[in-house]
Design a protein around this motif. Structure first.
Motif, PDB file in Angstrom:
ATOM      1  N   GLN A 149      -6.615   2.874  -5.842  1.00  0.00           N
ATOM      2  CA  GLN A 149      -5.641   1.840  -6.185  1.00  0.00           C
ATOM      3  C   GLN A 149      -4.232   1.303  -5.657  1.00  0.00           C
ATOM      4  O   GLN A 149      -4.250   0.707  -5.424  1.00  0.00           O
ATOM      5  CB  GLN A 149      -5.356   2.164  -7.567  1.00  0.00           C
ATOM      6  N   ALA A 150      -4.011   2.533  -5.208  1.00  0.00           N
ATOM      7  CA  ALA A 150      -2.334   2.317  -4.331  1.00  0.00           C
ATOM      8  C   ALA A 150      -2.281   1.604  -3.440  1.00  0.00           C
ATOM      9  O   ALA A 150      -1.023   1.357  -2.920  1.00  0.00           O
ATOM     10  CB  ALA A 150      -1.935   3.448  -4.902  1.00  0.00           C
ATOM     11  N   PHE A 151      -3.520   1.130  -2.873  1.00  0.00           N
ATOM     12  CA  PHE A 151      -4.118   0.692  -1.486  1.00  0.00           C
ATOM     13  C   PHE A 151      -3.829  -1.276  -1.931  1.00  0.00           C
ATOM     14  O   PHE A 151      -4.514  -1.642  -2.088  1.00  0.00           O
ATOM     15  CB  PHE A 151      -5.053   0.668  -1.125  1.00  0.00           C
ATOM     16  N   HIS A 152      -2.773  -1.191  -2.470  1.00  0.00           N
ATOM     17  CA  HIS A 152      -2.425  -3.086  -3.586  1.00  0.00           C
ATOM     18  C   HIS A 152      -2.959  -4.250  -2.403  1.00  0.00           C
ATOM     19  O   HIS A 152      -3.126  -5.103  -2.846  1.00  0.00           O
ATOM     20  CB  HIS A 152      -1.570  -1.849  -3.883  1.00  0.00           C
TER      21      HIS A 152
ATOM     22  N   ASN B   8       0.958  -1.817  -0.017  1.00  0.00           N
ATOM     23  CA  ASN B   8       0.186  -0.175  -0.016  1.00  0.00           C
ATOM     24  C   ASN B   8       0.481   0.852   0.228  1.00  0.00           C
ATOM     25  O   ASN B   8       1.993   1.201   1.089  1.00  0.00           O
ATOM     26  CB  ASN B   8      -1.154   0.243   1.577  1.00  0.00           C
ATOM     27  N   ILE B   9       0.002   2.467  -0.767  1.00  0.00           N
ATOM     28  CA  ILE B   9       0.844   3.498  -0.945  1.00  0.00           C
ATOM     29  C   ILE B   9       0.261   5.215  -0.548  1.00  0.00           C
ATOM     30  O   ILE B   9      -0.133   5.038  -1.923  1.00  0.00           O
ATOM     31  CB  ILE B   9       1.758   3.816  -1.931  1.00  0.00           C
ATOM     32  N   LEU B  10       0.220   5.616   0.058  1.00  0.00           N
ATOM     33  CA  LEU B  10      -0.846   6.353   0.172  1.00  0.00           C
ATOM     34  C   LEU B  10      -1.165   7.681  -0.381  1.00  0.00           C
ATOM     35  O   LEU B  10      -2.082   7.905  -0.751  1.00  0.00           O
ATOM     36  CB  LEU B  10      -0.468   7.124   2.202  1.00  0.00           C
ATOM     37  N   TRP B  11       0.189   8.388  -0.041  1.00  0.00           N
ATOM     38  CA  TRP B  11      -0.211   9.641  -1.736  1.00  0.00           C
ATOM     39  C   TRP B  11      -0.473   8.694  -2.775  1.00  0.00           C
ATOM     40  O   TRP B  11      -0.807   9.672  -3.830  1.00  0.00           O
ATOM     41  CB  TRP B  11       1.290  10.247  -1.808  1.00  0.00           C
ATOM     42  N   LEU B  12       0.180   7.181  -3.704  1.00  0.00           N
ATOM     43  CA  LEU B  12      -0.261   7.439  -4.825  1.00  0.00           C
ATOM     44  C   LEU B  12      -1.989   6.934  -4.407  1.00  0.00           C
ATOM     45  O   LEU B  12      -2.943   6.999  -5.429  1.00  0.00           O
ATOM     46  CB  LEU B  12       0.615   5.910  -4.835  1.00  0.00           C
TER      47      LEU B  12
END
Length: 237
Positions: free
Chosen positions: A226-229, A215-219
């Motif tokens: 979608q970046a809470f992958h 997971n990448i918060l800023w993305l």
């Protein structure tokens, strides 16, 4: 319909490369004329095409059937996704269902960074043999029962460029900011996710999945969640 597909080289030459070419030509003109007065249209396009169209329509609804929707809502979201510039909704859902999630970060994953960062970002789309080996439309038999989705599958290229041409007849900046800029961002938002969200150590993990998803918060804030992958790979729906 259910044979191995070969649409991506066509996508590369008919959408991906010309879209980037027009984008950079337009950028030069915008910087030269210093006319940014239509930029607000790009924000609307980011919401409509990359957000409602791709993230919610193609990804959550078509690929994963994550929520119920009427047929007309589904068709509307599928049409918006076409202007995200990522090809056919049937191919997109088929590759995601059948060639990514079941094999995430394994040899058969269609765009794992284990095969190289450029491969994960955009390089896989240029590899005809790679696509032929991994993707068929069989996983989306349910979607192909809808003649409208089949129509989009066959005509997405015409829809994009004819719409862009009509907008350009009114004002080329309308076409540039209203369609081309958000389409380019939409293409790259998925590429960022395919690459960055599968590199161990960059983000954080809430679940111990069999892949390297993070997971990448800023993305996540830029890509409609979608970046809470890692969360998504733990429970795709």
């Amino acid at each position: 319909m259910w044979k191995k597909v070969s649409s991506l080289p066509s996508y590369v030459t008919r959408i991906l490369l010309p879209a980037h070419g027009f984008f950079f030509v337009g950028l030069i003109l915008i910087l030269y004329t210093q006319k940014f007065n239509y930029f607000w249209l790009s924000i609307i396009g980011w919401f409509l095409f990359g957000g409602l169209g791709i993230a919610i329509g193609w990804h959550r609804l078509l690929a994963h059937r994550a929520f119920p929707a009427s047929k007309w809502v589904e068709r509307f979201l599928a049409l918006l996704g076409v202007f995200g510039g990522q090809g056919s909704p049937l191919f997109w859902a088929a590759s995601h269902r059948g060639a990514h999630h079941p094999y995430a970060d394994q040899d058969r994953d269609i765009h794992s960074p284990k095969n190289g960062w450029w491969h994960a970002y955009l390089g896989w789309e240029f590899k005809q043999d790679h696509i032929q080996e991994r993707v068929s439309l069989s996983p989306v038999r349910d979607l192909a029962r809808d003649p409208f989705l089949v129509f989009l599958h066959k005509n997405h290229v015409k829809i994009i460029w004819r719409t862009l041409f009509c907008l350009a007849l009114l004002d080329w900046r309308l076409a540039y900011f209203g369609l081309l800029v958000p389409m380019i961002w939409s293409i790259h938002q998925e590429s960022f996710i395919n690459l960055i969200c599968h590199i161990p150590g960059i983000g954080y993990r809430n679940f111990e999945t069999d892949d390297t998803s993070t997971n990448i918060l800023w993305l996540g804030l830029l890509t409609w969640g979608q970046a809470f992958h890692n969360n998504h790979h733990a429970d795709p729906r």
